[in-house]
Motif scaffolding. Structure first.
Motif: not given
Length: 528
Positions: A181-184, A326-327, A447-449
């Motif tokens: 998923g997205p990572i920041i 999150p997406y 969050r990704w789920a």
């Protein structure tokens, strides 16, 4: 099929938080018709050996899988000597095609047989691999028992007419199905007083500030081959970069209006310097370098190989930190339509027995080990008292794996001591609970789920040999054209006004027929 396809059903976040282990694995009470005299006793007493073709990504622990500590333990436990054949990384498809053309086949081939040109039916019809239905019934009691107790999984791992063709790689629980998923850069968010973004507009604001106030040369940089497959950004516009279904109706994302909106947004970000100017060539190594050297503040990656690995570079007193986002959606409060999720059956890494195998029962018994109670422990945890110890009935990794004295990461150690990646066995959620050691990783997974992707992803359908051949010919034209034009749209080499012509070209290549083929296969799948 070209795309690894997913199992439908309702995804509940609560499953992620549950700690229940699989029940009934290896239960010998339900034998599925397997007679006791056909059960393998491990180690098997045999002087014969097997040949096995599969991918192998690391030579740190041995020249081939058999030479690793895990490979040596597997031979000891099963009693079977295996001679491994590994294709060159990056050339797997070409080398496999040459091998098949030569008809000089090993006993076992590990591959995504759902993606085989012509599908698994053609692979059997062309006599590359054998129908395993009776072989499993007679020689694989552990696998047979697992399928008997998990009919939803069995539905995924056979063809429409009921033929078994592989010993499958199976995720042991839903907890294992989400990994990307997205990572920041969390420390950058905190420095700038920003919250973790949820919408595309919030992402845009964040990326501009990363560019202007953090000096990021590529505020957003990620490997498109992973991110598009994971529906990152494109899913915000209600489409995928491939096939999906809505209420049983198959669609191809790259010709939908939402895909045009996605293209326009990435084009804008590219022009503003928010998207990596080298986006078309970014790979996993470049992503890691960009994140660690401050060139990039946002990416798409893995809970283990990205967050887990990158956080090991954090030094005492260093503010470097990461957070899973999150997406993104278009509107605040919406639940993302798409996200990354694999089905419980993962087609790649599943093993088929070839028509060249002289001792099919031995090959089946060897492969069946991965579905036994002992085999599941060996595959997931390796060598007792070396890579794991049993504590209160559960396998626990030793410091050799989790706190390696040579400074190697857990993911590096896995390559030598467990069946890392994929293979014919049941993956155990207890592996993940020890692999993810950081709160950042578990927060990210949660969050990704939290998406609706399970409602739209395709299950692991199979086509007839004729359908698969026709589908492959169509997509052999569509996919490279679509990939190239996407890059040209983003970089400005193609005007956005040319989108309708682009769609017309894909339609002229037969995409409507490809959708029809998938639609027919989806109907048959639901009727299995």
């Amino acid at each position: 099929m070209k795309k690894q396809l997913q199992q439908g059903g309702i995804w509940c976040l609560a499953v992620l938080l549950a700690a229940a282990s699989l029940s009934g694995c290896g239960n010998q009470e339900n034998r599925g018709g397997v007679s006791a005299e056909n059960e393998a006793r491990y180690p098997i007493k045999t002087e014969e050996s097997l040949t096995y073709w599969c991918k192998y990504y690391s030579t740190d622990f041995g020249a081939d899988l058999g030479a690793t500590p895990f490979g040596e333990e597997l031979q000891k436990k099963t009693g079977v000597k295996v001679n491994y054949i590994h294709p060159t990384t990056g050339s797997e498809k070409e080398e496999m095609n040459l091998m098949l053309a030569s008809r000089n086949l090993p006993d076992i081939i590990e591959h995504s047989w759902v993606s085989f040109d012509g599908g698994p039916e053609k692979a059997m019809k062309e006599e590359y691999i054998i129908d395993l239905t009776e072989v499993i019934n007679q020689n694989a009691p552990n696998y047979r028992n697992y399928l008997d107790q998990n009919p939803d999984i069995e539905k995924m791992v056979k063809t429409d007419d009921g033929k078994h063709y592989v010993f499958a790689f199976i995720r042991g629980s839903e907890l294992l199905t989400v990994s990307q998923g997205p990572i920041i850069r969390k420390d950058w968010l905190e420095d700038l007083g920003l919250e973790v973004p949820e919408t595309i507009d919030e992402w845009e604001t964040m990326l501009r500030r990363f560019r202007d106030e953090k000096g990021a040369q590529a505020p957003l940089s990620y490997d498109f081959s992973i991110g598009l497959g994971g529906k990152f950004l494109v899913g915000s516009y209600g489409v995928k970069n491939s096939f999906y279904q809505e209420n049983g109706s198959v669609k191809y994302g790259p010709i939908q209006q939402g895909y045009k909106d996605f293209i326009m947004k990435l084009r804008q970000w590219y022009q503003e310097g928010l998207l990596d100017p080298s986006f078309a060539n970014v790979d996993r190594d470049m992503t890691e370098s960009n994140m660690l050297n401050g060139r990039t503040g946002a990416t798409y990656g893995y809970g283990g190989g990205s967050i887990g690995t990158w956080m090991t570079h954090k030094k005492d007193g260093d503010a470097f930190d990461l957070v899973g986002a999150p997406y993104p959606t278009l509107n605040k409060g919406e639940k993302p339509m798409f996200g990354q999720r694999e089905g419980r059956y993962v087609s790649y890494g599943s093993a088929a027995i070839t028509t060249s195998c002289k001792n099919v029962p031995l090959a089946a018994q060897f492969l069946d080990y991965g579905y036994s109670q002992e085999g599941r422990i060996t595959m997931n945890f390796g060598i007792e008292d070396v890579s794991y110890r049993m504590e209160e009935g559960n396998p626990v990794y030793t410091d050799l794996i989790t706190h390696n004295p040579e400074g190697k990461s857990i993911s590096q150690m896995f390559k030598g001591y467990i069946r890392e990646g994929y293979g014919p066995y049941i993956q155990d959620e207890r592996y993940l609970k020890q692999y993810y050691t950081l709160p950042q990783q578990w927060q990210a997974i949660k969050r990704w789920a939290d998406t609706n992707t399970v409602l739209y992803d395709m299950p692991p359908i199979t086509c007839t040999a004729e359908e698969s051949e026709e589908f492959s010919k169509i997509m052999a034209q569509v996919t490279p054209y679509q990939t190239q034009i996407l890059r040209e749209f983003i970089m400005g080499a193609q005007p956005v006004e040319a989108f309708d012509d682009y769609v017309a070209t894909i339609q002229s290549m037969g995409i409507d027929r490809a959708i029809e083929i998938n639609q027919a296969a989806l109907k048959r799948y639901y009727n299995r």
